[in-house]
Scaffold this active site. Structure first.
Site, PDB file in Angstrom:
ATOM      1  N   ALA A 290       0.833  -1.205   0.000  1.00  0.00           N
ATOM      2  CA  ALA A 290       0.000   0.000   0.000  1.00  0.00           C
ATOM      3  C   ALA A 290       0.869   1.257   0.000  1.00  0.00           C
ATOM      4  CB  ALA A 290      -0.933  -0.001   1.212  1.00  0.00           C
TER       5      ALA A 290
ATOM      6  N   GLY B 221       1.999   1.563  -3.464  1.00  0.00           N
ATOM      7  CA  GLY B 221       0.788   1.722  -4.258  1.00  0.00           C
ATOM      8  C   GLY B 221       0.186   3.110  -4.139  1.00  0.00           C
ATOM      9  N   ASP B 222       0.248   3.683  -2.961  1.00  0.00           N
ATOM     10  CA  ASP B 222      -0.236   5.053  -2.755  1.00  0.00           C
ATOM     11  C   ASP B 222       0.549   6.012  -3.642  1.00  0.00           C
ATOM     12  OD1 ASP B 222      -1.536   7.316  -1.374  1.00  0.00           O
ATOM     13  OD2 ASP B 222       0.399   7.578  -0.381  1.00  0.00           O
ATOM     14  N   ALA B 223       1.856   5.834  -3.665  1.00  0.00           N
ATOM     15  CA  ALA B 223       2.716   6.719  -4.469  1.00  0.00           C
ATOM     16  C   ALA B 223       2.477   6.535  -5.962  1.00  0.00           C
ATOM     17  CB  ALA B 223       4.187   6.468  -4.136  1.00  0.00           C
TER      18      ALA B 223
END
Length: 146
Positions: free
Chosen positions: A31, A34-36
């Site tokens: 995550a 994935g957020d980036a």
């Protein structure tokens, strides 16, 4: 960077990164990246749609990069996911995070974390096309246009 090389391949090559088994990564690690990468995708599309003030770019971006929208996206996508993708999403959604987002429910925050974990997993697996296709499909299902 060599022609035809993805940014992930260039990073691994230039920085001497190992090839770990991504399936062993914690869902919160997935995550995190994935957020980036989700943020980078949205920011790239927003910038490519036209030169605007930084404030306007930020406003447009935060309309898509927030837990409420990400939770709605994964709800719209869940039927489209493969068994493996669904398992990654569920691991991310069920991970015990020590933080929470402002102004959203715990359920929305966890769903968003699951979507970010899925994006991180697909990115690290070199499946950027699949990740982009899922993001595009979700936005279309939500009737949201960047």
């Amino acid at each position: 960077m060599e022609e035809g090389m993805t940014i992930l391949e260039a990073i691994k090559k230039d920085f001497g990164c190992q090839e770990p088994d991504i399936r062993t990564y914690s869902p919160l690690t997935l995550a995190y990246i994935g957020d980036a990468i989700y943020d980078l995708v949205i920011r790239t599309v927003v910038v490519e749609r036209g030169n605007r003030s930084a404030h306007n770019l930020h406003q447009k971006t935060v309309a898509y990069v927030n837990a409420r929208v990400q939770a709605r996206m994964i709800d719209a996508l869940e039927a489209e996911l493969t068994e493996e993708e669904r398992a990654v999403y569920h691991r991310g959604r069920n991970a015990k995070s020590y933080t929470s987002a402002k102004n959203v429910s715990v359920i929305e925050y966890r769903k968003a974390t699951g979507l970010e974990a899925l994006c991180g997993y697909l990115y690290l697996q070199g499946e950027q096309e699949r990740m982009l296709a899922l993001i595009k499909t979700a936005l279309a299902k939500l009737d949201m246009e960047l």
